[in-house]
Motif scaffolding. Structure first.
Motif, PDB file in Angstrom:
ATOM      1  N   GLY A  57     -11.895 -11.944  53.954  1.00  0.00           N
ATOM      2  CA  GLY A  57     -11.398 -12.863  52.955  1.00  0.00           C
ATOM      3  C   GLY A  57     -10.724 -12.217  51.756  1.00  0.00           C
ATOM      4  N   PHE A  58     -10.722 -10.909  51.697  1.00  0.00           N
ATOM      5  CA  PHE A  58     -10.067 -10.217  50.594  1.00  0.00           C
ATOM      6  C   PHE A  58      -8.579 -10.064  50.881  1.00  0.00           C
ATOM      7  CE2 PHE A  58     -14.436  -8.756  50.045  1.00  0.00           C
ATOM      8  CZ  PHE A  58     -14.590  -8.815  48.668  1.00  0.00           C
ATOM      9  N   GLY A  59      -7.777 -10.144  49.831  1.00  0.00           N
ATOM     10  CA  GLY A  59      -6.357  -9.867  49.963  1.00  0.00           C
ATOM     11  C   GLY A  59      -6.083  -8.377  49.849  1.00  0.00           C
ATOM     12  N   THR A  60      -7.054  -7.668  49.282  1.00  0.00           N
ATOM     13  CA  THR A  60      -6.957  -6.233  49.073  1.00  0.00           C
ATOM     14  C   THR A  60      -7.251  -5.496  50.373  1.00  0.00           C
ATOM     15  OG1 THR A  60      -7.688  -6.540  46.801  1.00  0.00           O
ATOM     16  CG2 THR A  60      -7.909  -4.331  47.711  1.00  0.00           C
ATOM     17  N   ASP A  61      -6.575  -4.386  50.556  1.00  0.00           N
ATOM     18  CA  ASP A  61      -6.785  -3.518  51.714  1.00  0.00           C
ATOM     19  C   ASP A  61      -6.839  -2.097  51.170  1.00  0.00           C
ATOM     20  OD1 ASP A  61      -6.782  -2.204  54.126  1.00  0.00           O
ATOM     21  OD2 ASP A  61      -4.749  -2.778  54.682  1.00  0.00           O
ATOM     22  N   ASN A  62      -8.056  -1.565  50.974  1.00  0.00           N
ATOM     23  CA  ASN A  62      -8.180  -0.281  50.306  1.00  0.00           C
ATOM     24  C   ASN A  62      -9.385   0.489  50.834  1.00  0.00           C
ATOM     25  OD1 ASN A  62      -8.468   1.717  47.995  1.00  0.00           O
ATOM     26  ND2 ASN A  62      -6.727   0.493  47.312  1.00  0.00           N
ATOM     27  N   THR A  63      -9.399   1.794  50.537  1.00  0.00           N
ATOM     28  CA  THR A  63     -10.512   2.654  50.950  1.00  0.00           C
ATOM     29  C   THR A  63     -11.503   2.894  49.819  1.00  0.00           C
ATOM     30  OG1 THR A  63      -9.256   4.634  50.404  1.00  0.00           O
ATOM     31  CG2 THR A  63      -9.127   3.850  52.689  1.00  0.00           C
ATOM     32  N   ARG A  64     -11.332   2.185  48.701  1.00  0.00           N
ATOM     33  CA  ARG A  64     -12.240   2.287  47.568  1.00  0.00           C
ATOM     34  C   ARG A  64     -12.693   0.887  47.156  1.00  0.00           C
ATOM     35  NH1 ARG A  64     -11.960   6.460  49.520  1.00  0.00           N
ATOM     36  NH2 ARG A  64     -11.591   8.496  48.601  1.00  0.00           N
ATOM     37  N   PHE A  65     -13.808   0.815  46.474  1.00  0.00           N
ATOM     38  CA  PHE A  65     -14.378  -0.473  46.092  1.00  0.00           C
ATOM     39  C   PHE A  65     -13.694  -1.111  44.885  1.00  0.00           C
ATOM     40  CE2 PHE A  65     -17.890   1.288  48.556  1.00  0.00           C
ATOM     41  CZ  PHE A  65     -18.307   0.186  49.282  1.00  0.00           C
ATOM     42  N   SER A  66     -13.212  -0.298  43.954  1.00  0.00           N
ATOM     43  CA  SER A  66     -12.666  -0.823  42.697  1.00  0.00           C
ATOM     44  C   SER A  66     -11.549  -1.858  42.874  1.00  0.00           C
ATOM     45  CB  SER A  66     -12.188   0.318  41.809  1.00  0.00           C
ATOM     46  OG  SER A  66     -13.274   1.129  41.444  1.00  0.00           O
ATOM     47  N   PRO A  67     -10.618  -1.671  43.800  1.00  0.00           N
ATOM     48  CA  PRO A  67      -9.581  -2.697  43.968  1.00  0.00           C
ATOM     49  C   PRO A  67     -10.137  -4.050  44.424  1.00  0.00           C
ATOM     50  CG  PRO A  67      -8.852  -0.625  44.900  1.00  0.00           C
ATOM     51  CD  PRO A  67     -10.306  -0.463  44.571  1.00  0.00           C
ATOM     52  N   TYR A  68     -11.205  -4.024  45.192  1.00  0.00           N
ATOM     53  CA  TYR A  68     -11.839  -5.274  45.612  1.00  0.00           C
ATOM     54  C   TYR A  68     -12.499  -5.961  44.415  1.00  0.00           C
ATOM     55  CZ  TYR A  68     -11.072  -3.636  50.377  1.00  0.00           C
ATOM     56  OH  TYR A  68     -10.489  -3.198  51.541  1.00  0.00           O
TER      57      TYR A  68
END
Length: 103
Positions: A46-57
């Motif tokens: 459900g996230f629009g973010t796609d990242n390898t770190r938690f902060s962007p989420y």
């Protein structure tokens, strides 16, 4: 509604601190050649973010909390539910990550 917004903000602060700690640990693991993955959450989470770190989420959730706060007279129940769901997912994933590091 103010109590809901205050609770969301408090949980967001907790998530922010936990995410910073987890991201620092992920940076350490990455420097050691470990932790090779494409993203933290799959697309269906459900996230629009796609990242390898938690902060962007966490930043994505923070934006949703801001939207809820700005629409205080007419907040969308779906947005509140989606925000809470994402927070729960972040809390459980961060807890699992922390537990896996202790093992």
């Amino acid at each position: 509604m103010n109590q809901v917004i205050d609770s969301l903000k408090q949980n967001l602060q907790l998530l922010y601190r936990k995410a910073l700690d987890a991201d620092a640990r992920l940076d350490q693991l990455s420097a050691q050649g470990k932790g090779k993955f494409q993203q933290i959450f799959p697309a269906h989470a459900g996230f629009g973010t796609d990242n390898t770190r938690f902060s962007p989420y966490v930043a994505e959730v923070a934006e949703q909390v801001l939207q809820i706060e700005q629409a205080i007279d007419t907040p969308e129940p779906e947005l509140i539910a989606d925000t809470v769901k994402k927070m729960e997912l972040l809390f459980s994933t961060l807890a699992n990550f922390s537990a896996s590091l202790k093992s």
